[in-house]
Design an enzyme around this catalytic site. Structure first.
Site, short mmCIF file in Angstrom:
data_model
loop_
_atom_site.label_atom_id
_atom_site.label_comp_id
_atom_site.label_asym_id
_atom_site.label_seq_id
_atom_site.Cartn_x
_atom_site.Cartn_y
_atom_site.Cartn_z
N ASP A 107 89.17 4.04 -11.95
CA ASP A 107 88.29 4.17 -13.11
C ASP A 107 89.09 4.82 -14.23
OD1 ASP A 107 86.23 4.42 -14.90
OD2 ASP A 107 85.06 5.85 -13.73
N CYS A 123 74.47 4.48 -32.61
CA CYS A 123 73.81 3.33 -31.98
C CYS A 123 74.08 2.04 -32.75
CB CYS A 123 72.30 3.57 -31.88
SG CYS A 123 71.84 4.90 -30.74
N GLN A 149 80.06 10.62 -16.19
CA GLN A 149 79.42 9.56 -16.96
C GLN A 149 78.24 10.12 -17.75
OE1 GLN A 149 80.41 6.56 -17.41
NE2 GLN A 149 81.71 5.98 -15.68
N GLU A 191 94.63 12.27 -10.12
CA GLU A 191 94.10 12.55 -11.45
C GLU A 191 95.08 13.47 -12.16
OE1 GLU A 191 92.23 13.09 -14.80
OE2 GLU A 191 91.11 11.90 -13.33
N CYS A 235 85.38 1.00 -18.86
CA CYS A 235 84.46 1.14 -19.99
C CYS A 235 84.94 0.35 -21.20
CB CYS A 235 84.28 2.61 -20.36
SG CYS A 235 85.81 3.41 -20.92
N CYS A 291 67.15 12.85 -32.09
CA CYS A 291 67.95 11.73 -31.59
C CYS A 291 67.32 11.23 -30.30
CB CYS A 291 69.39 12.18 -31.34
SG CYS A 291 70.41 10.90 -30.56
N CYS A 303 64.85 5.36 -34.16
CA CYS A 303 65.44 6.52 -34.84
C CYS A 303 65.48 6.29 -36.35
CB CYS A 303 66.85 6.76 -34.31
SG CYS A 303 67.69 8.17 -35.08
N CYS A 345 73.69 6.62 -39.09
CA CYS A 345 74.43 7.31 -38.03
C CYS A 345 75.33 6.30 -37.30
CB CYS A 345 73.45 7.94 -37.04
SG CYS A 345 74.20 8.62 -35.56
#
Length: 424
Positions: A356, A75, A261, A311, A382, A153, A66, A72
């Site tokens: 999760d 990443c 996800q 939830e 995560c 992108c 990229c 940016c």
């Protein structure tokens, strides 16, 4: 300005070297680089620096895919081959497990690489800004809220990438451009699109009428959001998106504001590994905490005696109920409630608990989970830092018997982690 030889990568993705006995973190630098950098933050034990020039590149360095990489904020590691990204992710993951989680290295499994390293991201938030030069659509500059105009992108899914020019052109030069702050675009497993335009300007009715007349230029469902607490306005299309999980495949629907996800194919791998790790039987009772629209609950309900999902985001529970009814899985029930409140009033045991949680972790659930005395806990995270914190709290009653990172986010330093704990 200092010259620095980078020796390793650090948690968070920065390159790390040492100068005058002090650790120096430099984003964009990789092991083997000899660089010129400028100190931007100087602490007693460490410093942070900005990469000015690569004097002598590492033999691991490659040309980023990229043109915005480094500017940016999206990443971290496009200057590394995907093979090297996976190697470093595993090395940093092992270090985190051993140093912070005090986990036996023998139970740490190899990282699961992603089936796609580019073109995978199924949900994108485009930041917008109406500049004197025209309407800018892109992402925040690293470390700031300046919006970079991104024309291409490589990490976002192709159906979303195909819409970028159309949305930019639609608002460029319009009287409503300054009121558009963000455009969220998501895609399902069937390539159906859903776009939410965040509008902060006046005359909402006039804006919606104008935008409705322009929608031939874009694909999929389109909604307008005028404030976090205001209901979304549907202009066109079907708001549900669909993801596929499990074998044989089941389709799960989720709505605007719900969670899925970002890497749909890697999510299928994750679901399969959760099912394998849970080892449920037709006699087992399963609790699925932070269950969303049923990503794990419903595949587990195919195999377990009973599944209870919890939830606190009520719209996701509505979708979980609908998904269950569509699939005919009568042994699954769902509760719209905070996990802490639910576990506080839950008076039964559970054979297996799956969770999760969000990035902040499950601190509020630890005591309640241990009261349930499941034989196994399957924890998906995560965020390695909050995961290690929670695993340490659970260690008084549970032992980590398997832990594994999955690369849900190629080109970044982040991973998803699957930890399996058995009761002592």
């Amino acid at each position: 300005m200092i010259e620095l030889t980078v020796t390793t990568l650090a948690h968070g993705g920065a390159g790390l070297g040492h100068h005058d006995g002090k650790a120096v973190f430099v984003f964009g630098a990789i092991p083997g680089d000899r660089i010129l950098c400028q100190i931007v933050q100087n602490k007693k034990r460490y410093a942070r620096a900005e990469l000015i020039k690569v004097i002598e590149p590492s033999d691991q360095r490659q040309e980023p895919a990229c043109s915005h990489f480094g500017d940016c904020g999206g990443c971290d590691w496009q200057q590394l081959s995907y093979e090297q990204q996976c190697r470093w992710k595993q090395q940093l993951f092992v270090d985190s497990c051993v140093r912070h989680g005090r986990i036996d290295q023998g139970v740490i499994r190899d990282l699961v690489p992603a089936p796609q390293e580019f073109g995978y991201r199924s949900r994108v938030q485009f930041k917008c800004y109406n500049s004197p030069q025209g309407f800018i659509l892109g992402f925040y500059r690293r470390g700031s809220h300046d919006v970079i105009d991104v024309r291409h992108c490589p990490v976002i899914a192709l159906p979303i990438a195909a819409q970028m020019t159309a949305w930019r052109t639609l608002f460029d030069g319009s009287v409503y451009a300054s009121g558009v702050s963000q455009i969220d675009v998501a895609v399902g497993s069937d390539d159906a699109l859903r776009t939410i335009v965040h509008y902060r300007g006046a005359e909402t009715e006039a804006f919606c009428a104008w935008l409705t007349g322009c929608l031939d230029a874009v694909d999929g469902a389109v909604l307008v959001q005028t404030g976090r607490k205001n209901p979304q306005i549907l202009l066109r299309g079907q708001v549900d998106l669909t993801i596929r999980v499990d074998e044989p495949p089941m389709e799960l629907h989720y709505g605007p504001g719900g969670f899925a996800q970002v890497h749909l194919e890697q999510n299928r791998q994750l679901v399969a590994r959760v099912i394998e790790a849970a080892e449920v039987t037709a006699q087992d009772a399963v609790l699925d905490l932070y269950c969303g629209m049923g990503n794990f609950s419903l595949p587990l309900a195919r195999r377990a005696g009973a599944v209870v999902g919890v939830e606190d985001y009520a719209p996701s529970i509505s979708y979980a109920d609908r998904n269950r009814d569509t699939l005919g899985l009568t042994n699954a029930t769902f509760h719209a409630c905070s996990v802490e409140t639910f576990l506080g009033r839950w008076r039964r045991t559970a054979d297996v608990i799956v969770l999760d949680p969000p990035r902040s972790g499950a601190r509020e659930a630890v005591a309640g989970m241990m009261r349930c005395r499941p034989r196994r806990i399957v924890y998906v995270s995560c965020d390695q830092q909050t995961l290690m914190r929670d695993l340490t709290a659970l260690a008084q009653s549970y032992t980590v018997t398997s832990i594994q990172a999955l690369d849900m986010f190629p080109q970044t330093c982040h991973t998803e982690v699957l930890a399996v704990l058995d009761r002592q």
